[in-house]
Design a protein around this motif. Structure first.
Motif, PDB file in Angstrom:
ATOM      1  N   GLN A 181       0.854  -1.271  -0.137  1.00 11.55           N
ATOM      2  CA  GLN A 181       0.149  -0.043  -0.189  1.00 11.55           C
ATOM      3  C   GLN A 181       0.994   1.128  -0.192  1.00 11.55           C
ATOM      4  O   GLN A 181       0.492   2.285  -0.579  1.00 11.55           O
ATOM      5  CB  GLN A 181      -0.948   0.061   1.258  1.00 11.55           C
ATOM      6  N   THR A 185       0.506   4.062  -2.869  1.00  9.96           N
ATOM      7  CA  THR A 185       0.333   5.417  -2.499  1.00  9.96           C
ATOM      8  C   THR A 185       1.471   6.526  -3.256  1.00  9.96           C
ATOM      9  O   THR A 185       1.000   7.446  -3.815  1.00  9.96           O
ATOM     10  CB  THR A 185       0.288   5.729  -1.186  1.00  9.96           C
ATOM     11  N   GLU A 217      -6.670  -3.609  -7.601  1.00 15.22           N
ATOM     12  CA  GLU A 217      -6.428  -1.972  -7.655  1.00 15.22           C
ATOM     13  C   GLU A 217      -5.091  -1.443  -8.032  1.00 15.22           C
ATOM     14  O   GLU A 217      -4.808  -0.414  -8.476  1.00 15.22           O
ATOM     15  CB  GLU A 217      -6.507  -1.518  -6.103  1.00 15.22           C
ATOM     16  N   SER A 218      -4.181  -2.492  -8.264  1.00 17.98           N
ATOM     17  CA  SER A 218      -2.813  -2.107  -8.868  1.00 17.98           C
ATOM     18  C   SER A 218      -2.854  -2.375 -10.413  1.00 17.98           C
ATOM     19  O   SER A 218      -1.724  -2.250 -10.963  1.00 17.98           O
ATOM     20  CB  SER A 218      -1.926  -3.148  -8.387  1.00 17.98           C
TER      21      SER A 218
END
Length: 378
Positions: A181, A185, A217-218
């Protein structure tokens, strides 16, 4: 006439490569897919695997070195190809003229590719790499503004076209690792800055094989799949190939060179690290560390012979190793499967990785050049 080599050979199933590409595309349906064919397609053969991946819908191909990418172009492979491991004085002009997408991590690379573009009389396609926490290649956040500014200026002068912004995970094969994460970010922040400064890249990408499989999400615009294309699990923690919907493409096979009976107390191979406990049969497998069999798997590596999995007996030598068969039936010329597909009851690259204290990536990639590749599904 049987054209299959008899000593040792790697059987490569290109249908498995195609199936794996389709399965990975299904995991990231909104992103394009890059099939990474660096290091001779992880030992599987760059050109045939590149063709198979393209046939299965891979929009991009990826290599580490420019030489690998240029070899694909020379062999007639069209479409988008990206290469990322550059050193000063590399073949920048050749890459520009071959329509490759090249990675830029620092100002020195940008200056060299700009010069190459001027010499070639055409803009270079470049992708800026951000170091979001892996600590290898890529531009540090503290230097990102300077690199982005220089790239914006180069694009304005017409020497480059910034086609991508990208990064690479450190621990995507460890689900839940806090760095994942943090890197996402950092990547989003570095993307936002570059876009604010006027860059509008075609693709944004950070997902490797494990992130493609576990971290939607990546996925952004493009996922880069390497080891998973070849049906090897990126990590035991993520599951077996079958659990991940993948099928191993490589099976390493050999023909037994000799089977002989020996008495109890007989030493086997260098150093006599294996001594027979009873009278037994020894089988000689004509493959060794010169072929890529890891010496660290001495005494532990699994081999399927005659429907039974046995272990390497004693040390793996340069060209051969021995298996203690007990009273199992075998004779010279019988097949030994060193690794293949667990679905067929065969040992796997993952099994050999565990035996050698390494990762399955290394097991398939290290298979040497003197081992012929036999292709199925062409």
């Amino acid at each position: 006439m049987n054209e299959t080599p008899t000593r040792v050979y790697a059987e490569i199933d290109l249908d498995a490569v195609r199936e794996n590409v389709r399965a990975l595309r299904a995991r990231a349906p909104r992103a394009a897919l890059m099939a990474v064919v660096k290091a001779n397609a992880y030992g599987h053969g760059a050109l045939p695997c590149a063709v198979a991946a393209r046939e299965a819908g891979a929009e991009w191909l990826g290599t580490a070195t420019p030489e690998e990418a240029l070899a694909l172009r020379a062999a007639g492979i069209g479409g988008r190809i990206m290469c990322w491991l550059w050193t000063p004085g590399g073949p920048w002009r050749e890459a520009v003229e071959a329509d490759l997408d090249v990675s830029v991590s620092g100002l020195w690379a940008l200056e060299e590719v700009r010069a190459a573009a001027r010499a070639a009389g055409r803009p270079a396609r470049i992708q800026l790499k951000a170091d979001t926490g892996l600590g290898r290649n890529g531009c540090q956040p503290a230097d990102w503004a300077e690199l982005v500014g220089a790239a914006v200026a180069a694009q304005a002068e017409g020497t480059v076209e910034v086609t991508g912004l990208w990064s690479h995970f450190a621990c995507a094969d460890e689900p839940g690792h806090p760095s994942i994460q943090l890197q996402l970010t950092a990547f989003r922040e570095m993307l936002a800055y570059a876009e604010k400064e006027g860059l509008d890249p075609e693709v944004r990408h950070i997902a490797n094989s494990p992130a493609t499989l576990t971290l939607p999400e990546s996925h952004f615009d493009l996922v880069r799949c390497g080891i998973a294309v070849y049906g090897v699990s990126p990590a035991p923690e993520l599951g077996t190939p079958a659990q991940l919907g993948l099928r191993p493409a490589m099976a390493l096979k050999a023909s037994l060179a000799l089977v002989k009976s020996v008495p109890a107390g007989h030493g086997v191979s260098y150093g006599h690290h294996h001594v027979t406990e009873t009278g037994t049969q020894l089988a000689l497998v004509p493959a060794g560390y010169a072929d890529g069999i890891p010496r660290h798997a001495s005494g532990r590596g699994p081999v399927l012979i005659g429907g039974t999995v046995h272990r390497v007996a004693g040390r793996v030598a340069m060209d051969q190793f021995v298996v203690d068969l007990g009273d199992g039936p075998a004779r010279a010329g019988d097949e030994a499967v060193i690794f293949g597909d667990a679905g067929r009851g065969e040992p796997t690259a993952e099994d050999w990785a565990e035996a050698a204290g390494t990762i399955a990536y290394e097991i398939v990639t290290r298979i040497g050049g003197r081992v012929p590749r036999v292709y199925l599904g062409r």
